[in-house]
Design a protein around this motif. Structure first.
Motif, PDB file in Angstrom:
ATOM      1  N   GLU A  31     -83.219  65.862  34.538  1.00 52.00           N
ATOM      2  CA  GLU A  31     -81.830  66.340  34.559  1.00 52.00           C
ATOM      3  C   GLU A  31     -80.845  65.331  33.984  1.00 52.00           C
ATOM      4  O   GLU A  31     -79.812  65.710  33.434  1.00 52.00           O
ATOM      5  N   ILE A  32     -81.192  64.043  34.059  1.00 50.89           N
ATOM      6  CA  ILE A  32     -80.291  63.017  33.517  1.00 50.89           C
ATOM      7  C   ILE A  32     -80.267  63.096  31.992  1.00 50.89           C
ATOM      8  O   ILE A  32     -79.205  63.039  31.361  1.00 50.89           O
ATOM      9  N   LEU A  34     -81.012  65.700  30.113  1.00 53.28           N
ATOM     10  CA  LEU A  34     -80.315  66.931  29.728  1.00 53.28           C
ATOM     11  C   LEU A  34     -78.812  66.710  29.725  1.00 53.28           C
ATOM     12  O   LEU A  34     -78.103  67.094  28.793  1.00 53.28           O
ATOM     13  N   SER A  35     -78.354  66.071  30.782  1.00 49.10           N
ATOM     14  CA  SER A  35     -76.926  65.829  30.926  1.00 49.10           C
ATOM     15  C   SER A  35     -76.407  64.887  29.836  1.00 49.10           C
ATOM     16  O   SER A  35     -75.369  65.131  29.214  1.00 49.10           O
ATOM     17  N   SER A  57     -75.129  75.328  23.873  1.00 44.43           N
ATOM     18  CA  SER A  57     -75.830  76.384  24.604  1.00 44.43           C
ATOM     19  C   SER A  57     -77.300  76.479  24.174  1.00 44.43           C
ATOM     20  O   SER A  57     -78.201  76.607  25.014  1.00 44.43           O
ATOM     21  N   MET A  60     -79.178  73.466  25.637  1.00 47.03           N
ATOM     22  CA  MET A  60     -79.426  73.574  27.075  1.00 47.03           C
ATOM     23  C   MET A  60     -80.611  74.503  27.366  1.00 47.03           C
ATOM     24  O   MET A  60     -81.457  74.192  28.198  1.00 47.03           O
ATOM     25  N   GLU A  61     -80.665  75.636  26.691  1.00 50.35           N
ATOM     26  CA  GLU A  61     -81.756  76.578  26.959  1.00 50.35           C
ATOM     27  C   GLU A  61     -83.113  76.019  26.514  1.00 50.35           C
ATOM     28  O   GLU A  61     -84.097  76.120  27.241  1.00 50.35           O
ATOM     29  N   GLN A  64     -84.165  73.113  28.781  1.00 50.12           N
ATOM     30  CA  GLN A  64     -84.642  73.586  30.091  1.00 50.12           C
ATOM     31  C   GLN A  64     -86.022  74.224  29.977  1.00 50.12           C
ATOM     32  O   GLN A  64     -86.839  74.118  30.890  1.00 50.12           O
ATOM     33  N   TRP A  82     -91.535  66.495  35.445  1.00 51.51           N
ATOM     34  CA  TRP A  82     -90.719  67.062  34.371  1.00 51.51           C
ATOM     35  C   TRP A  82     -91.550  67.284  33.132  1.00 51.51           C
ATOM     36  O   TRP A  82     -92.412  66.478  32.808  1.00 51.51           O
ATOM     37  N   ASP A 142     -89.235  85.721  38.851  1.00 47.95           N
ATOM     38  CA  ASP A 142     -89.388  84.323  38.470  1.00 47.95           C
ATOM     39  C   ASP A 142     -87.995  83.700  38.468  1.00 47.95           C
ATOM     40  O   ASP A 142     -87.179  83.982  37.621  1.00 47.95           O
ATOM     41  N   HIS A 143     -87.746  82.865  39.437  1.00 51.40           N
ATOM     42  CA  HIS A 143     -86.404  82.329  39.611  1.00 51.40           C
ATOM     43  C   HIS A 143     -85.893  81.565  38.402  1.00 51.40           C
ATOM     44  O   HIS A 143     -84.718  81.577  38.114  1.00 51.40           O
ATOM     45  N   LYS A 144     -86.758  80.892  37.696  1.00 46.32           N
ATOM     46  CA  LYS A 144     -86.292  80.034  36.607  1.00 46.32           C
ATOM     47  C   LYS A 144     -86.155  80.862  35.330  1.00 46.32           C
ATOM     48  O   LYS A 144     -85.083  80.918  34.748  1.00 46.32           O
ATOM     49  N   GLY A 145     -87.223  81.472  34.913  1.00 48.15           N
ATOM     50  CA  GLY A 145     -87.140  82.408  33.781  1.00 48.15           C
ATOM     51  C   GLY A 145     -86.821  81.780  32.450  1.00 48.15           C
ATOM     52  O   GLY A 145     -85.731  81.296  32.240  1.00 48.15           O
ATOM     53  N   GLY A 149     -83.735  82.822  28.141  1.00 48.06           N
ATOM     54  CA  GLY A 149     -83.288  81.639  27.418  1.00 48.06           C
ATOM     55  C   GLY A 149     -83.506  81.776  25.917  1.00 48.06           C
ATOM     56  O   GLY A 149     -82.612  81.488  25.126  1.00 48.06           O
TER      57      GLY A 149
ATOM     58  N   THR B  12     -74.227  65.565  36.737  1.00 49.89           N
ATOM     59  CA  THR B  12     -75.507  65.871  36.101  1.00 49.89           C
ATOM     60  C   THR B  12     -75.628  67.375  35.901  1.00 49.89           C
ATOM     61  O   THR B  12     -75.992  67.858  34.844  1.00 49.89           O
ATOM     62  N   TYR B  13     -75.304  68.106  36.958  1.00 53.14           N
ATOM     63  CA  TYR B  13     -75.222  69.558  36.840  1.00 53.14           C
ATOM     64  C   TYR B  13     -73.753  69.953  36.760  1.00 53.14           C
ATOM     65  O   TYR B  13     -72.871  69.133  37.031  1.00 53.14           O
ATOM     66  N   TYR B  34     -74.113  75.417  35.716  1.00 49.48           N
ATOM     67  CA  TYR B  34     -75.487  75.023  35.363  1.00 49.48           C
ATOM     68  C   TYR B  34     -75.951  74.256  36.587  1.00 49.48           C
ATOM     69  O   TYR B  34     -75.477  73.169  36.861  1.00 49.48           O
ATOM     70  N   PHE B  39     -79.684  80.390  42.421  1.00 53.01           N
ATOM     71  CA  PHE B  39     -79.766  81.547  43.321  1.00 53.01           C
ATOM     72  C   PHE B  39     -79.217  81.221  44.702  1.00 53.01           C
ATOM     73  O   PHE B  39     -78.477  82.009  45.276  1.00 53.01           O
ATOM     74  N   TYR B  67     -68.653  78.356  30.727  1.00 49.11           N
ATOM     75  CA  TYR B  67     -70.049  78.165  30.301  1.00 49.11           C
ATOM     76  C   TYR B  67     -70.957  78.436  31.484  1.00 49.11           C
ATOM     77  O   TYR B  67     -70.665  78.033  32.608  1.00 49.11           O
ATOM     78  N   THR B  70     -78.566  80.531  31.321  1.00 46.23           N
ATOM     79  CA  THR B  70     -79.139  81.847  31.624  1.00 46.23           C
ATOM     80  C   THR B  70     -79.639  81.942  33.063  1.00 46.23           C
ATOM     81  O   THR B  70     -79.615  83.014  33.647  1.00 46.23           O
ATOM     82  N   SER B  71     -80.106  80.809  33.642  1.00 48.60           N
ATOM     83  CA  SER B  71     -80.518  80.852  35.059  1.00 48.60           C
ATOM     84  C   SER B  71     -79.330  81.226  35.943  1.00 48.60           C
ATOM     85  O   SER B  71     -79.447  82.034  36.853  1.00 48.60           O
ATOM     86  N   ARG B  74     -78.386  84.969  35.779  1.00 46.26           N
ATOM     87  CA  ARG B  74     -79.193  85.870  36.616  1.00 46.26           C
ATOM     88  C   ARG B  74     -78.697  85.860  38.056  1.00 46.26           C
ATOM     89  O   ARG B  74     -78.658  86.892  38.732  1.00 46.26           O
TER      90      ARG B  74
END
Lengths: 183, 133
Positions: A31-32, A34-35, A57, A60-61, A64, A82, A142-145, A149, B12-13, B34, B39, B67, B70-71, B74
């Motif tokens: 996550e670091i 990504l940020s 955008s 990010m997709e 992830q 990860w 599927d929570h993440k999916g 994306g 971070t998020y 993000y 959920f 912004y 996609t998570s 949902r």
């Protein structure tokens, strides 16, 4: 022997020489990272700003997807696993290009490729409809999916996804998606 | 009943700023989304709405998101479906979706898609975007 040790990296570096690199990264997509990379893209000035928003955008997709689905994992200090992969963002005269790559299991490769090929047959309205359909039906399964994306990436790019896959061993292939955001 | 306030942050998020007012019924979710657990985040908001309507009250929800990944989208859809169920039960609620001008039609498009998928009537409201750095 010593001389050849870094040939791969030299080749890669040379291949990128004439491109304006914004980011190149290989490693675990925690996550670091990504940020940090996300912020780097956001802090760059784009004209018009919507290009930057789209590129962010897309990043990010895809990032992830690597974090969640790469077949190669890296266990960091936190104990979280990860996904490992690579991403390059560079600028050409006409567009910004984001290339992402990671290992996938051969058994799921075909599925991902056919999904991307389906995405590439659709226009903007078709992609919107596909996104609505997936989002409506896949919730909670599927929570993440990652499926939505990829559709979102195609929507933001408005250009076909460029795909490449190279088998690296009996179980894995290195899968690359390249996305253009036109200036 | 308590108000639910969640401070927005972009560390971070990205956490949107949430203000749910139990007295006035005026609620808003603003900013960027993000999240590590999208959920869970929106489920908490949905639960608050359900509890709010234990009494005969009127609710207005203003959604002004700039912004979301996609998570998150949902999870936001799940929340809108909860509101649709509450509305179908006869609860008095209004949902407003704010999209910026200029927008390139992206945020507006997202709002329209949410409306179609949730089956909930959502008012699309344009606002003038301020330059944010």
């Amino acid at each position: 022997m010593e001389k050849q040790k870094y040939d791969n990296l030299v080749d890669f570096y040379s291949s990128m020489r004439n491109r304006d690199i914004i980011v190149y990264y290989k490693g675990p997509f925690d996550e670091i990272i990504l940020s940090e990379i996300g912020t780097k893209i956001r802090n760059k000035v784009f004209d018009p700003p919507k290009i930057g928003n789209r590129l962010f955008s897309v990043f990010m997709e895809l990032a992830q997807n690597i974090a969640l689905y790469s077949a190669e994992k890296n266990q960091l200090e936190s104990g979280a696993k990860w996904g490992v992969g690579t991403i390059a963002v560079y600028e050409t005269e006409t567009s910004f290009t984001l290339v992402s790559g990671n290992l996938v299991k051969n058994e799921v490769l075909e599925q991902i490729v056919s999904k991307c090929e389906e995405i590439n047959t659709l226009d903007h309205d078709g992609l919107r409809a596909m996104k609505r359909e997936y989002r409506s039906s896949e919730i909670k399964a599927d929570h993440k999916g990652g499926n939505i994306g990829l559709i979102q990436v195609a929507l933001k790019s408005d250009m076909p996804l460029e795909l490449d896959a190279k088998q690296v061993d009996s179980e894995h292939s290195f899968f690359t998606i390249s996305v253009n955001v036109l200036k | 009943m308590q108000n639910l306030i969640i401070e927005g942050s972009r560390d971070t998020y990205f956490t949107p700023h949430v203000e749910l007012n139990a007295q006035t019924g005026i609620c808003s979710i603003t900013g960027e989304s993000y999240l590590e657990e999208p959920f869970e985040f929106y489920e908490r908001i949905s639960s608050w709405f359900s509890e709010f309507f234990n009494e005969d009250k009127k609710l207005q929800l203003d959604l002004k998101l700039t912004y979301f990944n996609t998570s998150s989208s949902r999870a936001i859809l799940e929340m809108l479906r909860t509101l649709k169920e509450l509305k179908d039960e006869g609860k008095n609620l209004t949902v407003n979706w704010y999209y910026p001008d200029p927008d390139d039609e992206e945020i507006l498009m997202e709002g329209e898609d949410f409306m179609e998928e949730s089956g909930l009537d959502i008012n699309m409201i344009e606002y003038e975007m301020e330059e944010e750095i």
